[in-house]
Design a protein around this motif. Structure first.
Motif, PDB file in Angstrom:
ATOM      1  N   MET A   1       0.896  -1.160  -0.148  1.00 41.39           N
ATOM      2  CA  MET A   1       0.032   0.038   0.186  1.00 41.39           C
ATOM      3  C   MET A   1       0.945   1.192   0.065  1.00 41.39           C
ATOM      4  SD  MET A   1      -2.690  -1.134   2.626  1.00 41.39           S
ATOM      5  CE  MET A   1      -4.013   0.156   2.701  1.00 41.39           C
ATOM      6  N   THR A   2       2.169   1.024  -0.238  1.00 44.90           N
ATOM      7  CA  THR A   2       3.024   2.338  -0.101  1.00 44.90           C
ATOM      8  C   THR A   2       3.466   2.541  -1.564  1.00 44.90           C
ATOM      9  OG1 THR A   2       3.620   1.625   2.161  1.00 44.90           O
ATOM     10  CG2 THR A   2       5.312   3.252   1.011  1.00 44.90           C
ATOM     11  N   LEU A   3       3.574   3.702  -2.004  1.00 46.44           N
ATOM     12  CA  LEU A   3       4.008   4.429  -3.066  1.00 46.44           C
ATOM     13  C   LEU A   3       5.271   5.123  -2.642  1.00 46.44           C
ATOM     14  CD1 LEU A   3       4.005   4.962  -6.049  1.00 46.44           C
ATOM     15  CD2 LEU A   3       2.683   7.051  -5.600  1.00 46.44           C
ATOM     16  N   THR A   4       6.559   4.739  -3.152  1.00 46.04           N
ATOM     17  CA  THR A   4       7.808   5.369  -2.641  1.00 46.04           C
ATOM     18  C   THR A   4       7.884   6.565  -3.246  1.00 46.04           C
ATOM     19  OG1 THR A   4       8.803   3.286  -2.377  1.00 46.04           O
ATOM     20  CG2 THR A   4      10.293   4.996  -2.499  1.00 46.04           C
ATOM     21  N   THR A   5       8.084   7.939  -2.525  1.00 46.34           N
ATOM     22  CA  THR A   5       8.296   9.020  -3.179  1.00 46.34           C
ATOM     23  C   THR A   5       9.033   9.805  -2.462  1.00 46.34           C
ATOM     24  OG1 THR A   5       7.116  11.213  -3.952  1.00 46.34           O
ATOM     25  CG2 THR A   5       6.160   9.959  -2.231  1.00 46.34           C
ATOM     26  N   ASP A   6       9.717  10.882  -3.043  1.00 52.31           N
ATOM     27  CA  ASP A   6      10.364  11.849  -2.239  1.00 52.31           C
ATOM     28  C   ASP A   6       9.758  13.335  -2.262  1.00 52.31           C
ATOM     29  OD1 ASP A   6      11.045  12.746  -4.770  1.00 52.31           O
ATOM     30  OD2 ASP A   6      13.288  12.853  -4.482  1.00 52.31           O
ATOM     31  N   GLY A   7       8.619  13.334  -2.986  1.00 51.04           N
ATOM     32  CA  GLY A   7       7.744  14.568  -3.050  1.00 51.04           C
ATOM     33  C   GLY A   7       8.412  15.543  -4.154  1.00 51.04           C
ATOM     34  N   GLY A   8       9.150  14.927  -4.922  1.00 51.92           N
ATOM     35  CA  GLY A   8       9.970  15.951  -5.931  1.00 51.92           C
ATOM     36  C   GLY A   8      10.964  16.570  -5.412  1.00 51.92           C
ATOM     37  N   GLN A   9      11.599  16.151  -4.056  1.00 50.61           N
ATOM     38  CA  GLN A   9      12.957  16.771  -3.876  1.00 50.61           C
ATOM     39  C   GLN A   9      14.084  16.588  -4.824  1.00 50.61           C
ATOM     40  OE1 GLN A   9      14.154  15.185  -0.210  1.00 50.61           O
ATOM     41  NE2 GLN A   9      16.115  16.517   0.017  1.00 50.61           N
ATOM     42  N   LYS A  10      14.509  15.406  -5.177  1.00 50.21           N
ATOM     43  CA  LYS A  10      15.487  15.302  -6.040  1.00 50.21           C
ATOM     44  C   LYS A  10      15.404  16.079  -7.409  1.00 50.21           C
ATOM     45  CE  LYS A  10      18.165  11.609  -8.017  1.00 50.21           C
ATOM     46  NZ  LYS A  10      18.254  10.127  -8.243  1.00 50.21           N
ATOM     47  N   LEU A  11      14.137  16.250  -8.031  1.00 53.72           N
ATOM     48  CA  LEU A  11      13.915  17.105  -9.072  1.00 53.72           C
ATOM     49  C   LEU A  11      14.202  18.562  -8.926  1.00 53.72           C
ATOM     50  CD1 LEU A  11      10.748  15.366 -10.838  1.00 53.72           C
ATOM     51  CD2 LEU A  11      12.967  15.542 -11.859  1.00 53.72           C
ATOM     52  N   SER A  12      13.783  18.997  -7.624  1.00 54.96           N
ATOM     53  CA  SER A  12      14.044  20.338  -7.213  1.00 54.96           C
ATOM     54  C   SER A  12      15.264  20.805  -7.165  1.00 54.96           C
ATOM     55  CB  SER A  12      13.267  20.679  -6.019  1.00 54.96           C
ATOM     56  OG  SER A  12      13.945  19.999  -5.005  1.00 54.96           O
ATOM     57  N   GLY A  13      16.090  19.899  -6.987  1.00 53.92           N
ATOM     58  CA  GLY A  13      17.886  20.208  -6.682  1.00 53.92           C
ATOM     59  C   GLY A  13      17.997  20.636  -5.634  1.00 53.92           C
ATOM     60  N   ILE A  14      16.916  20.739  -4.495  1.00 54.89           N
ATOM     61  CA  ILE A  14      17.233  21.133  -3.183  1.00 54.89           C
ATOM     62  C   ILE A  14      17.908  19.874  -2.336  1.00 54.89           C
ATOM     63  CG2 ILE A  14      16.139  22.117  -1.303  1.00 54.89           C
ATOM     64  CD1 ILE A  14      13.965  23.352  -2.803  1.00 54.89           C
ATOM     65  N   LYS A  15      19.152  20.320  -1.809  1.00 57.39           N
ATOM     66  CA  LYS A  15      19.724  19.353  -1.056  1.00 57.39           C
ATOM     67  C   LYS A  15      19.022  19.332   0.261  1.00 57.39           C
ATOM     68  CE  LYS A  15      23.378  18.187  -3.953  1.00 57.39           C
ATOM     69  NZ  LYS A  15      22.798  17.506  -4.908  1.00 57.39           N
ATOM     70  N   ASP A  16      18.260  18.284   0.968  1.00 59.96           N
ATOM     71  CA  ASP A  16      18.051  18.538   2.358  1.00 59.96           C
ATOM     72  C   ASP A  16      17.687  16.941   2.850  1.00 59.96           C
ATOM     73  OD1 ASP A  16      16.530  19.460   4.519  1.00 59.96           O
ATOM     74  OD2 ASP A  16      14.750  20.171   3.334  1.00 59.96           O
ATOM     75  N   THR A  17      17.747  17.154   4.096  1.00 64.46           N
ATOM     76  CA  THR A  17      17.591  15.966   4.816  1.00 64.46           C
ATOM     77  C   THR A  17      16.582  16.040   6.038  1.00 64.46           C
ATOM     78  OG1 THR A  17      19.414  16.226   6.196  1.00 64.46           O
ATOM     79  CG2 THR A  17      19.946  14.850   4.285  1.00 64.46           C
ATOM     80  N   ASN A  18      16.128  15.146   6.519  1.00 66.08           N
ATOM     81  CA  ASN A  18      15.071  15.086   7.547  1.00 66.08           C
ATOM     82  C   ASN A  18      14.046  15.884   7.293  1.00 66.08           C
ATOM     83  OD1 ASN A  18      16.738  13.652   9.463  1.00 66.08           O
ATOM     84  ND2 ASN A  18      18.182  15.522   9.621  1.00 66.08           N
ATOM     85  N   ALA A  19      13.277  15.489   6.038  1.00 66.35           N
ATOM     86  CA  ALA A  19      12.587  16.621   5.290  1.00 66.35           C
ATOM     87  C   ALA A  19      11.165  15.876   5.388  1.00 66.35           C
ATOM     88  CB  ALA A  19      12.986  17.177   4.012  1.00 66.35           C
ATOM     89  N   CYS A  20      10.773  14.964   6.041  1.00 71.85           N
ATOM     90  CA  CYS A  20       9.739  14.114   5.830  1.00 71.85           C
ATOM     91  C   CYS A  20       8.117  15.069   6.058  1.00 71.85           C
ATOM     92  CB  CYS A  20       9.348  13.108   6.753  1.00 71.85           C
ATOM     93  SG  CYS A  20       9.721  13.484   8.745  1.00 71.85           S
ATOM     94  N   THR A  21       8.283  16.204   6.928  1.00 74.02           N
ATOM     95  CA  THR A  21       7.097  17.083   6.898  1.00 74.02           C
ATOM     96  C   THR A  21       6.784  17.734   5.685  1.00 74.02           C
ATOM     97  OG1 THR A  21       8.546  18.583   7.934  1.00 74.02           O
ATOM     98  CG2 THR A  21       7.191  17.227   9.340  1.00 74.02           C
ATOM     99  N   ILE A  22       8.148  18.095   4.937  1.00 75.24           N
ATOM    100  CA  ILE A  22       8.298  18.870   3.746  1.00 75.24           C
ATOM    101  C   ILE A  22       7.567  18.083   2.604  1.00 75.24           C
ATOM    102  CG2 ILE A  22       9.656  20.225   1.787  1.00 75.24           C
ATOM    103  CD1 ILE A  22       9.209  21.387   4.937  1.00 75.24           C
ATOM    104  N   VAL A  23       8.040  16.787   2.526  1.00 73.29           N
ATOM    105  CA  VAL A  23       7.611  15.772   1.496  1.00 73.29           C
ATOM    106  C   VAL A  23       6.245  15.675   1.825  1.00 73.29           C
ATOM    107  CG1 VAL A  23       7.835  13.366   0.753  1.00 73.29           C
ATOM    108  CG2 VAL A  23       9.897  14.765   1.401  1.00 73.29           C
ATOM    109  N   SER A  24       5.786  15.201   2.961  1.00 68.35           N
ATOM    110  CA  SER A  24       4.227  14.815   3.292  1.00 68.35           C
ATOM    111  C   SER A  24       3.414  16.136   2.779  1.00 68.35           C
ATOM    112  CB  SER A  24       4.227  14.535   4.405  1.00 68.35           C
ATOM    113  OG  SER A  24       4.245  15.674   5.481  1.00 68.35           O
ATOM    114  N   LEU A  25       3.760  17.369   2.966  1.00 72.88           N
ATOM    115  CA  LEU A  25       2.971  18.457   2.744  1.00 72.88           C
ATOM    116  C   LEU A  25       2.979  18.592   0.957  1.00 72.88           C
ATOM    117  CD1 LEU A  25       1.418  21.198   3.423  1.00 72.88           C
ATOM    118  CD2 LEU A  25       3.679  22.289   3.423  1.00 72.88           C
ATOM    119  N   SER A  26       3.926  18.491   0.382  1.00 76.10           N
ATOM    120  CA  SER A  26       4.089  18.645  -1.215  1.00 76.10           C
ATOM    121  C   SER A  26       3.215  17.540  -1.676  1.00 76.10           C
ATOM    122  CB  SER A  26       5.546  18.358  -1.435  1.00 76.10           C
ATOM    123  OG  SER A  26       5.731  18.089  -2.867  1.00 76.10           O
ATOM    124  N   VAL A  27       3.086  16.444  -1.219  1.00 79.81           N
ATOM    125  CA  VAL A  27       2.424  15.313  -1.854  1.00 79.81           C
ATOM    126  C   VAL A  27       1.285  15.415  -1.560  1.00 79.81           C
ATOM    127  CG1 VAL A  27       2.007  12.889  -1.630  1.00 79.81           C
ATOM    128  CG2 VAL A  27       4.349  13.588  -2.006  1.00 79.81           C
TER     129      VAL A  27
END
Length: 143
Positions: free
Chosen positions: A9-35
């Motif tokens: 039931m899980t779709l693996t995603t980074d919320g577009g982080q890699k495509l954005s070019g933004i180097k970030d870690t510990n960003a689960c809240t940002i990814v979840s908001l984006s998605v």
């Protein structure tokens, strides 16, 4: 429900982080908001920055959501008290959600988990936000 069921039931995603070019870690809240809100990673990252998040550092979901509201993202905090992920999914609720468990946040859309990791079925969800107005709905309304 087993860990394998959750994996299915899980779709693996980074919320577009890699495509954005933004180097970030510990960003689960940002990814979840984006998605969940249907916005770009860049826009979610900016909302986090406005809320006081520092790049590479985890952040409070509640603070992020308050800033998201100021940026036009409507949501409703759900009133479930420490429900497990397994039980929440079994409710079959329709919609777009940002959920938080201890130390991690992720999105659930239409019963599908959108995250970069597999979450244990017995994880206790401590915060659940239902996105009421996301980007795709706003675009449709403008037509």
């Amino acid at each position: 429900m087993t860990k394998d069921d959750i994996l299915d039931m899980t779709l693996t995603t980074d919320g577009g982080q890699k495509l954005s070019g933004i180097k970030d870690t510990n960003a689960c809240t940002i990814v979840s908001l984006s998605v969940a809100a249907g916005i770009s990673y860049e826009e979610a990252f900016q909302i986090g920055k406005e809320a006081g998040r520092k790049t590479g550092c985890g952040f409070y979901t509640k603070k992020l959501m308050m800033q998201a509201r100021k940026n036009g993202i409507e949501f409703r905090k759900m009133k479930y008290q420490s429900i497990t992920l397994q039980k929440f999914l079994a409710l079959g609720l329709v919609g777009r959600f940002i959920v938080k468990r201890r130390g991690h946040a992720f999105a659930i859309i239409g019963g599908v988990i959108h995250d970069g990791i597999v979450n244990p079925p017995m994880s206790r969800l401590t915060e659940i936000y239902k996105i009421e107005s996301h980007r795709l709905e706003r675009i449709k309304a403008m037509r």
